[in-house]
Enzyme design. Structure first.
Site, PDB file in Angstrom:
ATOM      1  N   LYS A   1      29.282  42.386 -54.409  1.00  0.00           N
ATOM      2  CA  LYS A   1      29.969  42.495 -55.710  1.00  0.00           C
ATOM      3  C   LYS A   1      30.749  43.801 -55.837  1.00  0.00           C
ATOM      4  O   LYS A   1      31.393  44.035 -56.846  1.00  0.00           O
ATOM      5  CB  LYS A   1      28.958  42.347 -56.849  1.00  0.00           C
ATOM      6  CG  LYS A   1      28.430  40.919 -56.973  1.00  0.00           C
ATOM      7  CD  LYS A   1      27.428  40.781 -58.085  1.00  0.00           C
ATOM      8  CE  LYS A   1      26.119  41.304 -57.647  1.00  0.00           C
ATOM      9  NZ  LYS A   1      24.996  41.326 -58.459  1.00  0.00           N
ATOM     10  N   GLY A   2      30.678  44.669 -54.811  1.00  0.00           N
ATOM     11  CA  GLY A   2      31.511  45.861 -54.829  1.00  0.00           C
ATOM     12  C   GLY A   2      30.764  47.125 -55.203  1.00  0.00           C
ATOM     13  O   GLY A   2      29.661  47.383 -54.717  1.00  0.00           O
TER      14      GLY A   2
ATOM     15  N   ASN B   1      22.324  52.093 -53.824  1.00  0.00           N
ATOM     16  CA  ASN B   1      22.642  50.685 -54.064  1.00  0.00           C
ATOM     17  C   ASN B   1      21.857  50.272 -55.320  1.00  0.00           C
ATOM     18  O   ASN B   1      21.120  51.077 -55.903  1.00  0.00           O
ATOM     19  CB  ASN B   1      22.350  49.810 -52.840  1.00  0.00           C
ATOM     20  CG  ASN B   1      20.869  49.753 -52.476  1.00  0.00           C
ATOM     21  OD1 ASN B   1      19.995  49.986 -53.316  1.00  0.00           O
ATOM     22  ND2 ASN B   1      20.580  49.426 -51.229  1.00  0.00           N
TER      23      ASN B   1
ATOM     24  N   ASP C   1      25.888  52.792 -45.272  1.00  0.00           N
ATOM     25  CA  ASP C   1      26.260  53.981 -44.484  1.00  0.00           C
ATOM     26  C   ASP C   1      27.773  54.013 -44.281  1.00  0.00           C
ATOM     27  O   ASP C   1      28.405  55.070 -44.409  1.00  0.00           O
ATOM     28  CB  ASP C   1      25.555  53.957 -43.124  1.00  0.00           C
ATOM     29  CG  ASP C   1      24.044  53.957 -43.274  1.00  0.00           C
ATOM     30  OD1 ASP C   1      23.545  54.510 -44.272  1.00  0.00           O
ATOM     31  OD2 ASP C   1      23.363  53.382 -42.396  1.00  0.00           O
TER      32      ASP C   1
ATOM     33  N   GLU D   1      15.976  59.857 -45.381  1.00  0.00           N
ATOM     34  CA  GLU D   1      15.072  59.553 -44.261  1.00  0.00           C
ATOM     35  C   GLU D   1      14.504  60.839 -43.656  1.00  0.00           C
ATOM     36  O   GLU D   1      13.757  60.787 -42.687  1.00  0.00           O
ATOM     37  CB  GLU D   1      15.791  58.705 -43.197  1.00  0.00           C
ATOM     38  CG  GLU D   1      15.932  57.263 -43.629  1.00  0.00           C
ATOM     39  CD  GLU D   1      16.609  56.367 -42.619  1.00  0.00           C
ATOM     40  OE1 GLU D   1      16.441  55.133 -42.743  1.00  0.00           O
ATOM     41  OE2 GLU D   1      17.334  56.862 -41.726  1.00  0.00           O
TER      42      GLU D   1
ATOM     43  N   ASP E   1      25.977  40.767 -40.496  1.00  0.00           N
ATOM     44  CA  ASP E   1      24.830  41.678 -40.540  1.00  0.00           C
ATOM     45  C   ASP E   1      25.156  42.779 -41.557  1.00  0.00           C
ATOM     46  O   ASP E   1      26.082  43.561 -41.342  1.00  0.00           O
ATOM     47  CB  ASP E   1      24.610  42.263 -39.135  1.00  0.00           C
ATOM     48  CG  ASP E   1      23.466  43.281 -39.091  1.00  0.00           C
ATOM     49  OD1 ASP E   1      22.749  43.422 -40.097  1.00  0.00           O
ATOM     50  OD2 ASP E   1      23.300  43.914 -38.028  1.00  0.00           O
TER      51      ASP E   1
ATOM     52  N   GLY F   1      24.798  44.752 -35.661  1.00  0.00           N
ATOM     53  CA  GLY F   1      24.448  46.131 -35.302  1.00  0.00           C
ATOM     54  C   GLY F   1      25.386  47.071 -36.028  1.00  0.00           C
ATOM     55  O   GLY F   1      26.523  46.721 -36.349  1.00  0.00           O
TER      56      GLY F   1
HETATM   57  O1  RIB Z   1      21.174  52.024 -43.150  1.00  0.00           O
HETATM   58  C1  RIB Z   1      20.866  51.314 -41.997  1.00  0.00           C
HETATM   59  C2  RIB Z   1      19.922  52.091 -41.156  1.00  0.00           C
HETATM   60  O2  RIB Z   1      18.704  52.202 -41.847  1.00  0.00           O
HETATM   61  C3  RIB Z   1      19.578  51.435 -39.848  1.00  0.00           C
HETATM   62  O3  RIB Z   1      20.439  51.829 -38.809  1.00  0.00           O
HETATM   63  C4  RIB Z   1      18.149  51.853 -39.617  1.00  0.00           C
HETATM   64  O4  RIB Z   1      18.043  52.783 -38.598  1.00  0.00           O
HETATM   65  C5  RIB Z   1      17.667  52.423 -40.937  1.00  0.00           C
HETATM   66  O5  RIB Z   1      17.498  53.771 -40.841  1.00  0.00           O
END
Ligand code: RIB
Length: 302
Positions: free
Chosen positions: A221-222, A181, A249, A137, A243, A284
């Protein structure tokens, strides 16, 4: 052994609706708007910190109210430090839709994250045996510069190539472990990743492109670990997903914390899997990042 995370911090705006909207469609949300911190870099740094990793986070916040909120969130997690830079542009924002099954769609306006420059990562203080964890990002040139410094210092480079974008040969050759992924793996290699065999073949292709090893996450699926000498499949814990945002992450955070504890890569992948599974049981990302104690209790209850 230190972990340095280089990446974005954003503010997430999350709408939860029975289903994801189709093109041109408006869908009414069924819960109040959720606003919280996000950005793949921030999520991964918080995940590492909560699991007890020794972490520093190099990032850039934006101007105005959202930038101030981002700095407050960094402070709240103990991550505000000399590697936190300030941009004159708006903070990163993510617009997120989540459906009843926990699936999501995300669009990110990078803002200040696009402003994280190679000069911002010139001195990360990495040493032999440390780990650099980065995502995409922020500009690829900045990730490449950070990886170059990390390798020169004798650190291990873990790249979560999200969101996926074509990568230069130099960066690919600097990456010890790539953690896409299945969708990102397909974009990076141009190969299908619908089955485990296809994931393995695409992982082998990514290794041929230059990375050392691949740990591909494949949702519920892991995960699949692909290295030169073969591949290993890891099953996921079975949980009810609320969610799935941030699951990758949380996985990366668990993975590098396991590696920094000196666990085998297999055990580190298991820890990453537990961390990702815990994350999807909360709405979240912030609430979905477990402490070491929470994760141990969660894993014991499965
Ligand atoms: O990986 C999830 C994240 O991707 C979210 O928190 C969002 O901010 C995006 O950057």
């Amino acid at each position: 052994m230190s972990i340095v995370v280089v990446g974005s911090i954003g503010i997430d705006f999350v709408a939860v609706a029975p289903r994801l909207p189709k093109v041109g469609e408006t869908v009414l949300a069924t819960q109040p708007l959720y606003i919280g911190p996000g950005g793949k870099g921030f999520n991964q740094a918080v995940g590492v910190a909560r699991l007890g990793g020794d972490v520093r986070f190099a990032t850039k916040t934006g101007k105005g109210n959202l930038g101030s909120q981002a700095r407050s969130f960094l402070e709240g997690e103990g991550l505000l430090g000399p590697l936190t830079r300030q941009s004159e542009t708006d903070n990163q924002v993510a617009l997120i839709f989540v459906d009843d099954s926990g699936h999501n769609m995300i669009s990110v306006t990078p803002g200040a994250s696009a402003d994280v420059l190679p000069s911002d990562v010139a001195d990360l203080g990495l040493a032999e045996g440390d780990i650099l964890l980065a995502q995409l990002e922020i500009p690829v040139a900045t990730v490449t510069a950070a990886a170059r410094h990390a390798k020169a210092a004798g650190a291990t480079v873990v790249l979560n190539p999200a969101p996926a974008t074509p990568l230069p040969d130099e960066l690919l050759s600097l990456v010890d472990i790539a953690t896409p992924n299945e969708t990102e793996l397909s974009i990076l290699t141009g190969m299908p990743t619908d089955t485990t065999n296809q994931v393995v073949a695409a992982g082998e292709r990514l290794i041929a492109m230059g990375v050392g090893e691949v740990v591909a996450t494949v949702g519920s699926k892991g995960a699949v670990h692909i290295e030169g000498s073969g591949s290993t499949k890891y099953e996921s814990l079975l949980v009810d997903a609320i969610d799935t945002t941030g699951a990758g992450d949380a996985f990366n955070a668990g993975l590098v914390v396991g590696m920094s504890r000196g666990l085998s890569l297999a055990a580190a992948i298991e820890l990453g899997g537990q961390s990702g599974a815990y994350c999807v049981t909360r709405l979240g990302v912030l609430d979905g990042l477990a402490t070491a104690e929470e994760l141990a209790a969660f894993a014991a209850s499965q």
